[in-house]
Write an enzyme that holds these catalytic residues in place. Structure first.
Site, PDB file in Angstrom:
ATOM      1  N   LYS A   1      -1.197  -9.528   2.713  1.00 52.02           N
ATOM      2  CA  LYS A   1      -0.425  -9.135   3.895  1.00 52.02           C
ATOM      3  C   LYS A   1      -1.326  -8.260   4.770  1.00 52.02           C
ATOM      4  O   LYS A   1      -2.035  -7.401   4.259  1.00 52.02           O
ATOM      5  CB  LYS A   1       0.842  -8.363   3.498  1.00 52.02           C
ATOM      6  CG  LYS A   1       1.591  -7.779   4.722  1.00 52.02           C
ATOM      7  CD  LYS A   1       3.003  -7.378   4.395  1.00 52.02           C
ATOM      8  CE  LYS A   1       3.176  -6.016   3.759  1.00 52.02           C
ATOM      9  NZ  LYS A   1       2.630  -4.879   4.542  1.00 52.02           N
TER      10      LYS A   1
ATOM     11  N   ASP B   1      -1.133  -6.137  -0.246  1.00 54.18           N
ATOM     12  CA  ASP B   1      -1.389  -5.510   1.047  1.00 54.18           C
ATOM     13  C   ASP B   1      -2.883  -5.271   1.253  1.00 54.18           C
ATOM     14  O   ASP B   1      -3.553  -4.734   0.364  1.00 54.18           O
ATOM     15  CB  ASP B   1      -0.706  -4.127   1.071  1.00 54.18           C
ATOM     16  CG  ASP B   1       0.365  -4.044   2.133  1.00 54.18           C
ATOM     17  OD1 ASP B   1       0.407  -4.913   3.025  1.00 54.18           O
ATOM     18  OD2 ASP B   1       1.175  -3.102   2.057  1.00 54.18           O
TER      19      ASP B   1
ATOM     20  N   GLU C   1       9.188  -4.695  10.424  1.00 52.99           N
ATOM     21  CA  GLU C   1       9.664  -3.417   9.874  1.00 52.99           C
ATOM     22  C   GLU C   1      10.272  -2.539  10.966  1.00 52.99           C
ATOM     23  O   GLU C   1       9.670  -2.378  12.040  1.00 52.99           O
ATOM     24  CB  GLU C   1       8.470  -2.689   9.220  1.00 52.99           C
ATOM     25  CG  GLU C   1       8.860  -1.355   8.601  1.00 52.99           C
ATOM     26  CD  GLU C   1       7.780  -0.773   7.693  1.00 52.99           C
ATOM     27  OE1 GLU C   1       6.725  -1.402   7.510  1.00 52.99           O
ATOM     28  OE2 GLU C   1       8.016   0.337   7.169  1.00 52.99           O
TER      29      GLU C   1
ATOM     30  N   ASP D   1       0.846  -1.203   0.000  1.00 52.93           N
ATOM     31  CA  ASP D   1       0.000   0.000   0.000  1.00 52.93           C
ATOM     32  C   ASP D   1       0.883   1.254   0.000  1.00 52.93           C
ATOM     33  O   ASP D   1       0.379   2.374  -0.086  1.00 52.93           O
ATOM     34  CB  ASP D   1      -1.004  -0.005   1.154  1.00 52.93           C
ATOM     35  CG  ASP D   1      -0.349  -0.033   2.517  1.00 52.93           C
ATOM     36  OD1 ASP D   1       0.887  -0.114   2.596  1.00 52.93           O
ATOM     37  OD2 ASP D   1      -1.079   0.039   3.530  1.00 52.93           O
ATOM     38  N   SER D   2       2.203   1.060   0.038  1.00 53.42           N
ATOM     39  CA  SER D   2       3.128   2.180  -0.178  1.00 53.42           C
ATOM     40  C   SER D   2       2.872   2.797  -1.556  1.00 53.42           C
ATOM     41  O   SER D   2       3.359   3.889  -1.847  1.00 53.42           O
ATOM     42  CB  SER D   2       4.583   1.713  -0.058  1.00 53.42           C
ATOM     43  OG  SER D   2       4.814   0.574  -0.850  1.00 53.42           O
TER      44      SER D   2
ATOM     45  N   GLU E   1      -1.241  -5.782   8.240  1.00 50.63           N
ATOM     46  CA  GLU E   1      -0.460  -5.084   9.263  1.00 50.63           C
ATOM     47  C   GLU E   1      -1.090  -5.323  10.622  1.00 50.63           C
ATOM     48  O   GLU E   1      -2.279  -5.025  10.825  1.00 50.63           O
ATOM     49  CB  GLU E   1      -0.431  -3.567   8.995  1.00 50.63           C
ATOM     50  CG  GLU E   1       0.474  -3.184   7.865  1.00 50.63           C
ATOM     51  CD  GLU E   1       0.680  -1.669   7.761  1.00 50.63           C
ATOM     52  OE1 GLU E   1       0.404  -0.934   8.712  1.00 50.63           O
ATOM     53  OE2 GLU E   1       1.129  -1.244   6.676  1.00 50.63           O
TER      54      GLU E   1
HETATM   55  O1  KIV Z   1       3.567  -1.182   1.567  1.00 47.67           O
HETATM   56  C1  KIV Z   1       4.748  -1.503   1.632  1.00 47.67           C
HETATM   57  O2  KIV Z   1       5.557  -1.225   0.739  1.00 47.67           O
HETATM   58  C2  KIV Z   1       5.189  -2.226   2.804  1.00 47.67           C
HETATM   59  C3  KIV Z   1       6.650  -2.219   3.093  1.00 47.67           C
HETATM   60  C4  KIV Z   1       6.914  -2.470   4.523  1.00 47.67           C
HETATM   61  C5  KIV Z   1       7.399  -3.172   2.268  1.00 47.67           C
HETATM   62  O3  KIV Z   1       4.406  -2.801   3.497  1.00 47.67           O
END
Ligand code: KIV
Length: 268
Positions: free
Chosen positions: A113, A83, A182, A44-45, A115
């Protein structure tokens, strides 16, 4: 090499370091895959890197679907992980499962993924039961940047270290196939790694992880904006691209490009 599965990634622990990067479009995914990257994260970056937001918070499921579909069209050998964006995992389970189903069925992703630490273990266990492979994410959680008031390193105090240990253990127990950590203190990474039998992937977490993650635009020099201090730049494609645009602009303005068309006289 065939398409890597979550099992292939798990089996790499203790044998070979797992190489992970991010991609947000077809082109970068193809390049990373051809270079032999093992795992591609549609992070999600993308909100900051591709869309110019200040944080990852504005990123929506719709945005993830759009970018993840392009990455999956690259038909990579690498495992593709998507993400789950801001607040979706804290919503109802049906809403989360619907987003994950879209990532897997509509985009073609291999895994998602999420968080969060032990507080998400029951949710992750339900997702895994429903057939959704999950990568955990501990340490700094950028989606909580508004609560934290910024980004910082985790694991400095004994309490934070204990919390991180509880997080990685409960994520493994819930069925996560690997855990990303992270911005944690480097000297505790080996304890987290040894506390679980699934791979620990580090980003800003030092050498002692089972694998490393770096954002693709940070490592290639294409990020327009702040780059984390731990990121290593392996190329400076941003400067190269600027040079190419400037050379193109100069040639257009000076009438050098395109070249004059040579008229070929037709024979009678
Ligand atoms: O969104 C992202 O790029 C991440 C980084 C920690 C790799 O979650």
């Amino acid at each position: 090499m065939g398409h890597l599965s979550t099992l292939s990634i798990r089996k790499m622990k203790g044998h070979s370091k797992i190489v992970c990067t991010t991609a947000y479009d077809f082109g970068m995914a193809t390049l990373a895959d051809q270079a032999g990257v093992d795992l591609i994260l549609v992070g999600d970056s993308l909100g900051m890197i591709m869309l110019g937001y200040q944080t990852t918070v504005p990123v929506t499921v719709e945005m993830m679907v759009h970018h993840a579909s392009a990455v999956c069209r690259a038909k990579t050998n690498a495992l593709v992980v998507i993400d789950v964006p801001f607040a979706v995992a804290s919503h109802s389970f049906d809403y989360l499962l619907d987003a994950c189903s879209r990532f897997m069925q509509e985009c073609g992703a291999d895994a998602v993924k999420i968080e969060g630490g032990e507080e998400f273990a029951p949710t992750i266990a339900r997702l895994v039961d429903a057939g959704v492979p999950v990568m955990g994410h501990t340490g700094l959680l950028p989606q909580r940047s508004y609560v934290l008031g910024g980004y910082r390193r985790f694991g400095k105090t004994p309490e934070e270290k204990e919390q991180l240990l509880r997080d990685v253990r409960s994520l493994e127990k819930a069925g996560a196939f690997c855990v990303l950590t992270e911005m944690i203190c480097h000297d505790i990474a080996h304890e987290l790694r040894d506390a679980i039998t699934v791979p620990l992937i580090g980003i800003g977490a030092g050498q002692d992880c089972d694998g490393q993650m770096l954002v693709s635009t940070d490592l290639t020099g294409l990020t327009q904006g702040p780059v984390p201090s731990f990121a290593k730049r392996y190329a400076n494609l941003g400067d190269e691209a600027k040079r190419a645009f400037a050379a193109y602009a100069k040639e257009v303005r000076e009438g050098i490009f395109p070249e004059k068309t040579v008229k070929i006289e037709k024979k009678p």
